[in-house]
Write an enzyme that holds these catalytic residues in place. Structure first.
Site, PDB file in Angstrom:
ATOM      1  NE  ARG A  24     -81.554 122.949  27.827  1.00  0.00           N
ATOM      2  CZ  ARG A  24     -81.116 123.721  26.833  1.00  0.00           C
ATOM      3  NH1 ARG A  24     -81.929 124.013  25.828  1.00  0.00           N
ATOM      4  NH2 ARG A  24     -79.890 124.196  26.835  1.00  0.00           N
ATOM      5  CD  GLU A  25     -88.268 116.713  25.664  1.00  0.00           C
ATOM      6  OE1 GLU A  25     -88.383 117.160  24.520  1.00  0.00           O
ATOM      7  OE2 GLU A  25     -88.277 115.492  25.915  1.00  0.00           O
ATOM      8  CG  LEU A  26     -86.178 114.003  33.867  1.00  0.00           C
ATOM      9  CD1 LEU A  26     -87.442 113.156  33.980  1.00  0.00           C
ATOM     10  CD2 LEU A  26     -84.927 113.130  33.961  1.00  0.00           C
TER      11      LEU A  26
END
Length: 250
Positions: A191-193
């Site tokens: 999700r961060e990516l």
């Protein structure tokens, strides 16, 4: 002399004349004068009584009006006092509301200032890679003077993890992504990516991939776009060398 007294005087004189009259015709004439004077006196008396009654009625009306006006004035004064109290209460409430709003704005401003703290690097990684690589990389970058958004240093007890990470993503110049087998299997780093990728498309940040014990084929299976990016590799460079190359970008 008033008309009433004049009529009374005429009646008195006519009465005297009747008493002293020597002829019948004189008596009749004076009797007529007496009747006229008596009628005039009665009419004047009635008129005076009517006027007195009207004056009394007007005085009564005036007294009633004054009483009503006094009561109305009292009610008006009471209403003014009530309105002044209402306005005073509203002003007090408004001042309290403004103070509360200012306090809230100061709190929000303080939180915003904290939220807008800028970082050189945001490090997206799997927790399993902390001890093996990430902690040493963060320490090396901090020794070089870089400002790092790293959960172990940045997050505090009570912070919202998602909100803090979103703030870190939004306020970092570069997003370091430590690609490893652990990273590929985790949802949260992915999700961060996604967030970093969206920001890179918008021109807000740049993704800097680091391959940690993974091959080109493994990276390509996870993300073809990441596989095509120039990356640093922990198998080819030391932590210090990687930190220096990253620091040279800021």
């Amino acid at each position: 002399m008033s008309k009433e007294k004049q009529a009374q005087s005429k009646a008195h004189k006519a009465q005297q004349a009747i008493s002293s009259a020597k002829s019948l015709s004189t008596q009749k004439s004076k009797m007529s004068e007496l009747e006229r004077a008596t009628r005039d006196g009665a009419a004047i008396g009635k008129k005076r009584a009517d006027i007195a009654k009207k004056i009394a009625d007007k005085a009564k009306q005036l007294s009633s009006y004054q009483a009503k006006q006094f009561k109305a004035d009292e009610q008006a004064v009471k209403k003014v006092a009530q309105e002044q109290k209402r306005l005073s209460d509203e002003r007090t409430k408004h001042e309290a509301f403004i103070k509360q709003s200012l306090s809230s704005m100061r709190t929000t401003a303080s939180a915003t200032m904290e939220a807008e703290e800028e970082y050189d690097f945001f490090i997206s990684h799997a927790s399993e890679d902390k001890e093996a690589f990430v902690q040493d990389l963060v320490a090396a970058l901090r020794d070089l003077g870089a400002k790092i958004f790293y959960d172990a240093y940045t997050l505090k007890v009570g912070d919202s993890l998602r909100r803090k990470i979103d703030q870190g993503l939004a306020n970092s110049k570069f997003g370091i992504v430590v690609l490893s087998e652990h990273f590929f299997s985790k949802q949260w780093p992915a999700r961060e990516l996604d967030g970093l990728t969206a920001m890179e498309i918008g021109g807000q940040t740049r993704i800097l991939p680091i391959w940690h014990k993974v091959s080109y084929d493994e990276v390509r299976r996870f993300s073809p776009s990441l596989a095509d990016k120039v990356a640093l590799n922990t198998s080819l460079k030391s932590v210090e060398e990687i930190a220096k190359e990253l620091h040279s970008l800021i």
